[in-house]
Write a protein that holds these residues in place. Structure first.
Motif, PDB file in Angstrom:
ATOM      1  N   MET A  54     -54.261   0.232  31.771  1.00  0.00           N
ATOM      2  CA  MET A  54     -53.579   1.178  32.643  1.00  0.00           C
ATOM      3  C   MET A  54     -52.996   0.408  33.816  1.00  0.00           C
ATOM      4  SD  MET A  54     -56.345   4.267  32.564  1.00  0.00           S
ATOM      5  CE  MET A  54     -55.320   5.428  33.403  1.00  0.00           C
ATOM      6  N   ASP A  55     -51.682   0.432  33.952  1.00  0.00           N
ATOM      7  CA  ASP A  55     -50.996  -0.270  35.030  1.00  0.00           C
ATOM      8  C   ASP A  55     -50.535   0.755  36.051  1.00  0.00           C
ATOM      9  OD1 ASP A  55     -49.778  -2.179  36.557  1.00  0.00           O
ATOM     10  OD2 ASP A  55     -48.035  -2.395  35.274  1.00  0.00           O
ATOM     11  N   LEU A  60     -49.702  -4.785  37.660  1.00  0.00           N
ATOM     12  CA  LEU A  60     -49.535  -5.888  36.721  1.00  0.00           C
ATOM     13  C   LEU A  60     -48.114  -6.439  36.792  1.00  0.00           C
ATOM     14  CD1 LEU A  60     -50.811  -7.576  34.527  1.00  0.00           C
ATOM     15  CD2 LEU A  60     -50.153  -5.843  32.870  1.00  0.00           C
ATOM     16  N   ALA A  61     -47.114  -5.575  36.871  1.00  0.00           N
ATOM     17  CA  ALA A  61     -45.720  -6.019  36.988  1.00  0.00           C
ATOM     18  C   ALA A  61     -45.500  -6.762  38.300  1.00  0.00           C
ATOM     19  CB  ALA A  61     -44.781  -4.823  36.892  1.00  0.00           C
ATOM     20  N   LYS A  62     -46.104  -6.284  39.374  1.00  0.00           N
ATOM     21  CA  LYS A  62     -45.974  -6.936  40.676  1.00  0.00           C
ATOM     22  C   LYS A  62     -46.586  -8.344  40.639  1.00  0.00           C
ATOM     23  CE  LYS A  62     -46.991  -4.384  44.230  1.00  0.00           C
ATOM     24  NZ  LYS A  62     -47.756  -3.692  45.280  1.00  0.00           N
ATOM     25  N   PHE A  63     -47.732  -8.491  39.994  1.00  0.00           N
ATOM     26  CA  PHE A  63     -48.383  -9.792  39.873  1.00  0.00           C
ATOM     27  C   PHE A  63     -47.507 -10.749  39.074  1.00  0.00           C
ATOM     28  CE2 PHE A  63     -50.984 -12.795  37.514  1.00  0.00           C
ATOM     29  CZ  PHE A  63     -51.746 -13.361  38.512  1.00  0.00           C
ATOM     30  N   ASN A  64     -47.012 -10.283  37.923  1.00  0.00           N
ATOM     31  CA  ASN A  64     -46.167 -11.142  37.078  1.00  0.00           C
ATOM     32  C   ASN A  64     -44.902 -11.571  37.803  1.00  0.00           C
ATOM     33  OD1 ASN A  64     -47.929 -11.150  34.936  1.00  0.00           O
ATOM     34  ND2 ASN A  64     -47.004  -9.342  33.987  1.00  0.00           N
ATOM     35  N   LYS A  65     -44.286 -10.693  38.578  1.00  0.00           N
ATOM     36  CA  LYS A  65     -43.079 -11.033  39.319  1.00  0.00           C
ATOM     37  C   LYS A  65     -43.382 -12.056  40.408  1.00  0.00           C
ATOM     38  CE  LYS A  65     -39.469  -9.004  42.177  1.00  0.00           C
ATOM     39  NZ  LYS A  65     -39.041  -7.799  42.878  1.00  0.00           N
ATOM     40  N   ARG A  66     -44.491 -11.865  41.092  1.00  0.00           N
ATOM     41  CA  ARG A  66     -44.849 -12.744  42.206  1.00  0.00           C
ATOM     42  C   ARG A  66     -45.181 -14.157  41.743  1.00  0.00           C
ATOM     43  NH1 ARG A  66     -49.630 -11.504  46.609  1.00  0.00           N
ATOM     44  NH2 ARG A  66     -49.205 -13.305  47.931  1.00  0.00           N
TER      45      ARG A  66
END
Length: 74
Positions: A54-55, A60-66
């Motif tokens: 569950m994102d 999770l998207a914020k972590f991957n972008k950062r």
């Protein structure tokens, strides 16, 4: 026993994730309030045996972008 040290104990309605409701007594909220659950025994992996990623809030998207630019240099 001291007076006014314990919270008020009253009836509230609890709404499960599947929409079912039940009435219970609690110190949460005000009399007649509805507590809407995000996780309960019908949806939690510990009881269902089904794991879902569950994102919520895009963490999770914020972590991957950062951290997308970090990697091993060759």
């Amino acid at each position: 026993m001291k007076k006014d040290t314990h919270p008020e104990y009253h009836e509230i309605t609890v709404q499960m994730t599947d929409g079912t409701t039940f009435t219970t007594r609690s110190t949460w909220g005000s009399p007649g309030d509805t507590l809407k659950l995000d996780v309960d025994p019908t949806s939690h992996p510990a009881w269902t045996g089904v794991h879902r990623l569950m994102d919520s809030g895009g963490q999770l998207a914020k972590f991957n972008k950062r951290f997308s630019g970090i990697g091993l240099k060759s």
